[in-house]
Design a protein around this motif. Sequence first.
Motif, PDB file in Angstrom:
ATOM      1  N   HIS A  46      34.468  36.618  32.983  1.00  0.00           N
ATOM      2  CA  HIS A  46      35.395  37.617  33.504  1.00  0.00           C
ATOM      3  C   HIS A  46      36.440  37.975  32.451  1.00  0.00           C
ATOM      4  N   VAL A  47      36.951  36.960  31.782  1.00  0.00           N
ATOM      5  CA  VAL A  47      38.037  37.159  30.822  1.00  0.00           C
ATOM      6  C   VAL A  47      37.590  38.008  29.635  1.00  0.00           C
ATOM      7  N   VAL A  48      36.381  37.768  29.159  1.00  0.00           N
ATOM      8  CA  VAL A  48      35.988  38.466  27.927  1.00  0.00           C
ATOM      9  C   VAL A  48      35.715  39.944  28.168  1.00  0.00           C
ATOM     10  N   ASN A  49      35.737  40.401  29.412  1.00  0.00           N
ATOM     11  CA  ASN A  49      35.655  41.845  29.647  1.00  0.00           C
ATOM     12  C   ASN A  49      36.941  42.563  29.287  1.00  0.00           C
ATOM     13  N   LYS A  50      38.025  41.846  29.200  1.00  0.00           N
ATOM     14  CA  LYS A  50      39.295  42.507  28.899  1.00  0.00           C
ATOM     15  C   LYS A  50      39.437  42.697  27.395  1.00  0.00           C
ATOM     16  N   LYS A  51      40.419  43.486  27.018  1.00  0.00           N
ATOM     17  CA  LYS A  51      40.587  43.855  25.618  1.00  0.00           C
ATOM     18  C   LYS A  51      40.635  42.629  24.712  1.00  0.00           C
ATOM     19  N   ALA A  52      39.825  42.667  23.682  1.00  0.00           N
ATOM     20  CA  ALA A  52      39.730  41.532  22.766  1.00  0.00           C
ATOM     21  C   ALA A  52      41.090  41.148  22.207  1.00  0.00           C
ATOM     22  N   ILE A 106      30.377  43.585  39.165  1.00  0.00           N
ATOM     23  CA  ILE A 106      28.935  43.384  39.040  1.00  0.00           C
ATOM     24  C   ILE A 106      28.607  42.365  37.953  1.00  0.00           C
ATOM     25  N   ASP A 107      29.424  42.271  36.914  1.00  0.00           N
ATOM     26  CA  ASP A 107      29.228  41.194  35.931  1.00  0.00           C
ATOM     27  C   ASP A 107      29.354  39.838  36.615  1.00  0.00           C
ATOM     28  N   HIS A 108      30.347  39.755  37.467  1.00  0.00           N
ATOM     29  CA  HIS A 108      30.591  38.510  38.194  1.00  0.00           C
ATOM     30  C   HIS A 108      29.411  38.184  39.107  1.00  0.00           C
ATOM     31  N   VAL A 109      28.914  39.192  39.787  1.00  0.00           N
ATOM     32  CA  VAL A 109      27.843  38.996  40.774  1.00  0.00           C
ATOM     33  C   VAL A 109      26.560  38.497  40.119  1.00  0.00           C
ATOM     34  N   MET A 113      35.568  34.375  46.931  1.00  0.00           N
ATOM     35  CA  MET A 113      34.948  34.336  48.262  1.00  0.00           C
ATOM     36  C   MET A 113      33.481  34.760  48.149  1.00  0.00           C
ATOM     37  N   PHE A 114      33.226  35.784  47.340  1.00  0.00           N
ATOM     38  CA  PHE A 114      31.831  36.152  47.084  1.00  0.00           C
ATOM     39  C   PHE A 114      31.059  34.949  46.553  1.00  0.00           C
ATOM     40  N   ASN A 115      31.663  34.244  45.584  1.00  0.00           N
ATOM     41  CA  ASN A 115      31.001  33.052  45.031  1.00  0.00           C
ATOM     42  C   ASN A 115      30.539  32.122  46.123  1.00  0.00           C
ATOM     43  N   GLN A 116      31.461  31.820  47.008  1.00  0.00           N
ATOM     44  CA  GLN A 116      31.146  30.822  48.035  1.00  0.00           C
ATOM     45  C   GLN A 116      30.078  31.345  48.984  1.00  0.00           C
ATOM     46  N   HIS A 117      30.140  32.615  49.321  1.00  0.00           N
ATOM     47  CA  HIS A 117      29.129  33.160  50.229  1.00  0.00           C
ATOM     48  C   HIS A 117      27.764  33.177  49.544  1.00  0.00           C
ATOM     49  N   ALA A 118      27.742  33.553  48.265  1.00  0.00           N
ATOM     50  CA  ALA A 118      26.461  33.582  47.540  1.00  0.00           C
ATOM     51  C   ALA A 118      25.890  32.170  47.434  1.00  0.00           C
ATOM     52  N   LYS A 119      26.757  31.205  47.217  1.00  0.00           N
ATOM     53  CA  LYS A 119      26.282  29.820  47.149  1.00  0.00           C
ATOM     54  C   LYS A 119      25.735  29.374  48.504  1.00  0.00           C
ATOM     55  N   TYR A 138      37.799  49.796  47.199  1.00  0.00           N
ATOM     56  CA  TYR A 138      38.079  50.254  45.840  1.00  0.00           C
ATOM     57  C   TYR A 138      37.412  49.274  44.874  1.00  0.00           C
ATOM     58  N   GLU A 139      36.735  49.824  43.894  1.00  0.00           N
ATOM     59  CA  GLU A 139      35.957  48.972  42.993  1.00  0.00           C
ATOM     60  C   GLU A 139      36.823  47.909  42.303  1.00  0.00           C
ATOM     61  N   ALA A 140      37.967  48.302  41.802  1.00  0.00           N
ATOM     62  CA  ALA A 140      38.773  47.370  41.001  1.00  0.00           C
ATOM     63  C   ALA A 140      39.241  46.174  41.826  1.00  0.00           C
ATOM     64  N   PHE A 141      39.544  46.422  43.106  1.00  0.00           N
ATOM     65  CA  PHE A 141      40.216  45.384  43.881  1.00  0.00           C
ATOM     66  C   PHE A 141      39.261  44.460  44.610  1.00  0.00           C
ATOM     67  N   ILE A 142      37.966  44.717  44.470  1.00  0.00           N
ATOM     68  CA  ILE A 142      37.023  43.758  45.038  1.00  0.00           C
ATOM     69  C   ILE A 142      37.094  42.436  44.274  1.00  0.00           C
ATOM     70  N   HIS A 143      37.650  42.477  43.056  1.00  0.00           N
ATOM     71  CA  HIS A 143      37.862  41.220  42.323  1.00  0.00           C
ATOM     72  C   HIS A 143      38.777  40.262  43.092  1.00  0.00           C
ATOM     73  N   ILE A 144      39.579  40.801  43.994  1.00  0.00           N
ATOM     74  CA  ILE A 144      40.445  39.931  44.792  1.00  0.00           C
ATOM     75  C   ILE A 144      39.611  38.897  45.549  1.00  0.00           C
TER      76      ILE A 144
END
Lengths: 790, 790
Positions: A545-551, B543-546, B496-502, B486-492
């Motif tokens: 997640h972190v490496v997506n931000k500005k280097a 989506i990188d996270h997912v 929780m996504f992690n736990q549900h996917a697990k 909103y796409e940006a704020f799904i990172h919030i």
Amino acid sequence: MPHSPAPAIPARFALLDAWWRAANYLSAGQIYLMGNPLLREPLALEHIKPRLLGHWGTTPGLNFIYAHMNRAINARDLDAIFIAGPGHGGPGVVASTYLEGTYTEVYPHISRDTEGLKRLFTQFSFPGGIPSHVSPETPGSIHEGGELGYSLLHAYGAVFDNPELLACCVIGDGEAETGALAASWHSNKFLNPARDGAVLPILHLNGYKIAGPTVLARIGDEQLTQLMRGHGYEPRFVSGHDPALMHGLMADALDASLDAIHAIQVEARSDGLGQRHRWPMIVLRSPKGWTGPKTVDGVRIEGTQRAHQVPLTGFAEKPAHIALLQEWMQSYRPEELFDADGALRADIAALAPRGTRRMSANPHTNGGLLLKNLKLPDFRDYAVAVPKPGAVDAEATRVTGEFLRDVMRLNAGERNFRIMGPDETTSNRLGAVFEATDRMSSAEILPGDDHVAPDGRVMEVLSEHLCQGWLEGYLLTGRHGFFSCYEAFIHIVDSMFNQHAKWLKVTRNIPWRRPVASLNYLLTSHVWRQDHNGFSHQDPGFIDHVVNKKAEVVRVYLPPDANTLLSVTDHCLRSRNYVNVIVAGKQPEAQWLDIAAAERHCSVGLGIWDWASNDNGVAPDVVMACAGDVPTLETMAAVDLLRTLLPDLKVRVVNVVDLMALESPSGHPHGLPDAVFDSIFSTDAPVIFAFHGYPALIHRLTYKRRNHGNFHVHGYLEEGTTTTPFDMTVLNRLDRFHLAADAIDRVPRIRDTAGHVQQHLRDRLLEHRAYITRHGQDMPEIADWRWVRH
Amino acid sequence: MPHSPAPAIPARFALLDAWWRAANYLSAGQIYLMGNPLLREPLALEHIKPRLLGHWGTTPGLNFIYAHMNRAINARDLDAIFIAGPGHGGPGVVASTYLEGTYTEVYPHISRDTEGLKRLFTQFSFPGGIPSHVSPETPGSIHEGGELGYSLLHAYGAVFDNPELLACCVIGDGEAETGALAASWHSNKFLNPARDGAVLPILHLNGYKIAGPTVLARIGDEQLTQLMRGHGYEPRFVSGHDPALMHGLMADALDASLDAIHAIQVEARSDGLGQRHRWPMIVLRSPKGWTGPKTVDGVRIEGTQRAHQVPLTGFAEKPAHIALLQEWMQSYRPEELFDADGALRADIAALAPRGTRRMSANPHTNGGLLLKNLKLPDFRDYAVAVPKPGAVDAEATRVTGEFLRDVMRLNAGERNFRIMGPDETTSNRLGAVFEATDRMSSAEILPGDDHVAPDGRVMEVLSEHLCQGWLEGYLLTGRHGFFSCYEAFIHIVDSMFNQHAKWLKVTRNIPWRRPVASLNYLLTSHVWRQDHNGFSHQDPGFIDHVVNKKAEVVRVYLPPDANTLLSVTDHCLRSRNYVNVIVAGKQPEAQWLDIAAAERHCSVGLGIWDWASNDNGVAPDVVMACAGDVPTLETMAAVDLLRTLLPDLKVRVVNVVDLMALESPSGHPHGLPDAVFDSIFSTDAPVIFAFHGYPALIHRLTYKRRNHGNFHVHGYLEEGTTTTPFDMTVLNRLDRFHLAADAIDRVPRIRDTAGHVQQHLRDRLLEHRAYITRHGQDMPEIADWRWVRH
């Protein structure tokens, strides 16, 4: 020109009301106009921006509070800052800072005249101009308020260890529904009025979010009072819409609140921290889009969700709206507010506090101005003696805990260093810091409590949101900090990290913003050693997640042992304007480098471990690379197997501490030049890379490198749960046997003749797994394995 | 054998107390023993597990509540489930489900005899056994409780639309400090007692987390009462440690609470939703590690943070501890609890509710048992007519909103579909659903509110945590849902996504767990169109996270237009056991495919757009690939430029809807076979890939593909803020001019002669940026550009 009838403002608030009208006028102007800023000619379509972007709804309320705070600052000579939770009310805060003169001081081209007004208006939400939120470009801001939820945390973080500072924190009723904000009311149990400043929360209930009503606006004053009292606050309500009444109500509520804060502080500072007080807070109920258009095209706007963004639009299609906009803006009577040149009239301008008493010019909001270097002991003094690689074990975080303990001691006088952790400081084996300080709590403390005191400098609460938000506020006001967290659960603040990284990225291009201390994460209790907790506690993906931000603002370190962790920690505590992520285990693990070697290794970021390699620096058959403590251990054991079973195989061992050294120099400033990279990883040998996290991250960082096609990465595959440490590596194919087998398999010269070795590796792996399943622990030869024979 | 003196348990609770002792005995047994399960021989080191892993502290309290719930279930014939917020009290919940017989029903080898007890004990936190939390392996669980904060949300989600269901939700005082939990108390404003079931929160204050005291344990009963009343609950306190008193207190509090719930429901269901009631809740204050060792080696354990994990350890070094363990376990008097064969004595076993009334056997906790297929209208009926690619514009999400509206209508009778959104349903242009239903609120509703009603099926609250948690609870109990954000704020809710996917990953290997509906995200208001909000609202990284999670449970779709979005949405609503992430814009955009073509395209996942290509299916000079709506538009415009300016250049256009089709088949089940991939992307032509998100994701997915070295990816580079839509693409080099220039640059045959074309592209780009900076909007030729000439 048509005027609204002037409300009967009491004389003592006449100038304050004028200031408020000026701020509202400038706010509407920013949203709408690119010409004719003072409406000194009839408003025409050409004066109106072609794209109308911004948020009016919250803005007049923010301006109202700001103006009243200025009155109080002047009356009491307060050292105060303003946190706008509804940061999308950017035009309001920008307007107020412009009225105070600060805006023109930092941006001279936005002058205090008609031309400056035109520029002020045009730049807002305009290409090449400023964004719509209370962004880093806004003087006096430490809080953008783009992603909602963190205002109260930033406010508390700002006042910790700033006993004279007051943070006026406006919380929108939308924001109040978020998880982070809901939990952050409890921050008052972590504030000591004797040594910290104060936060005045102002919950601004305007009733609606983008579309729906808000929760707190619909539970009634009685229940809301109970809620706030339950959180340890004493609310004062200011409700209404008529400015003639509202100024008096607000002034009274503010004065009473400031008196109450003063009384709490005086008592705590003279008699010590006695009974727990309820802190004052204000509930401001005012209409959404207050003073804006009441109705448009027969639809009610003021006081509804329709006032959220831009209440009047469609000027090209509906020319009548132009007259409505003119009427609305003229209702603020700009001719009474600005002189012939477009400057704010002197009697109104005189309401601004002086110099750094202006909230927009308070140096706490440009923390780099106040930042002092941490006093750091020599990290080498804490080194583990490593007479020979692999010969001794140590707990890396425990060693760093001793270093942090002395950082805490050396800076106790400056009161500018805090450690954050979600109840995990001891669990993460940083417990030595409790020899120097305590856990902080100003709530009830009982005899059995372990190192809990109101003067503690370790902030422990079971909320990553609170730890992160407080730390951000603390750093942005010019102090230092260190956040240790279970690796998996740092994802709870993924989005907060995003916002902080974006803030840092933007500030790098704002000349008047001075660098602040980096945000330092230590991620421990990591994926490979969740012995007590299993699958739900396994996630090494924060670094992805972190490496997506500005280097330019992110750094990632994976020290393989205690001495490298010491070196990295020292480096991070000295750095500025970064987010540093350190991943390191807390369990007893083999130690590889003495402190001199560790320091050299960390300064390059990655390197060949000659003492573990047998290729004499030329043409290895295989490169065994590793990043992270557990992968390093398994790699060393795999190399041990290979060199024992296949002594002719030329093995090179590479360890990576600074993950971004793998990246191309064009992608990250730490990226090794291609020639150096090639000399280390070769251009043709297979690279068996044992990685702490998800394998894809290594591919993503190295895909431009010449030898990338030969990289075979082993890492976490989302397998395993509560099992033994070694079994975790087996289930994810990161163990010594899989690594060694993969190495053999990638070297054609060896592969074709080493069938017996492969069979041997398979047999031993099966033997180990059988033992683990039967005995519930790793075979002693795994647990006690040492890199000794080479 | 040494016994603790039996407390004077009132006769009416004697059997209940025996059940509780049995549960506590089995809990300690799971943590400690691998032999001698009934202590029928003297305890020896060999009976004790070599690695002691687990959490005792919370466990006796969980067992106490579970036992009392069973009493109430029997007395009232309740349909109830149990949510263990402190899920690390896994041994307790496992013990209770074993006592109820359910555990043996689903795992017959864990039989109800001595051998079964030995297996039950041994498997806990043991390699190849079960993890330490209330994991998916635990019958009756829909909540693992590994990452803290979501128990109350899961409880509310479970009871929505289940009017007869009661969720007994235990919340630890550690968990109560988290953001998600703090906000989730307000869930009661989103519950309608006429149509939904009820949640009984039981706040379990045992005073300590891992190390520190908890916030809510230290604010006093008065303030805690205010807090709970402020949240709309009426707390009842059960405080103490003497079982002789505690059973009566708990039974009374539980009965009073259940009476109150019943009264609220009866009133709401007969007289309609009238005044807002305070819902009952219980505060249970009991010692941490209740009934465990009081002191060990002179240090107090029970009632302190030292009881958190394993209170007695070090048996090899301290043989006296073996006797302490035996004494502790025998204090539960196992000889009174289990018969000669090791089965629970019949009179105690008779306390278990019958059949599906057992909380461990409640079908709501294995939602797939109750799941009914959604009735779906034919998505083709909502199609946008696309007479020619690029000829018409549409707002993709608005079209899908009409489809969702009718999904809502068709399933209104089943009451098994809800839409979640953080106040963004209308903003995300799904507003058509309000023709079929309303926003849900059981709080005060005012005349001006827009589609707000207590019967609404759209759950809007400004908290992604609440949306996510409710939806998880709703899905895991066998219903369907759709979450737009909103796409940006799904990172919030990353974590929780992690736990549900697990959770989903684990359930796939549990035969008795039936598949549940997928968790469907629509991420819109995306990175490229944050016109009002700018930089803080730009993050396409979810989506990188997912994709770090197991391929078998995650799917990612980037439909380029309205018809493909319809097809994908239909597909996702039919799917099971996945997390589906759909990314699609809400703004008017060019439409490319008619509905038949869209359906074909989506079924393959990616494909050549022949109608846009001029390579006649053979040997392209360059492949112009795209994924996402804005990248597709810019790619099409770039192809337009290339084909106009360089008609000899052979261009192939590839569009990607199903991102995982790019992955190798070994990495994801949707991955295209290499041969197919090569036939589409070629094995040697340069691929200019315009991507919605961070470029690295495409590299990471394709690095094993033969042509990967020729992939040149353009995507989001963390640049741009509030500016024009086109300028956003320019700042990130995703615009048509950069794409076309890059294409030319990668084809040596063309590059060397096309200098004038490159200059032309540069000139036009500069011209556009100058226009944007001057006028604040895109040049009409950009905004009005159509793919028409080809």
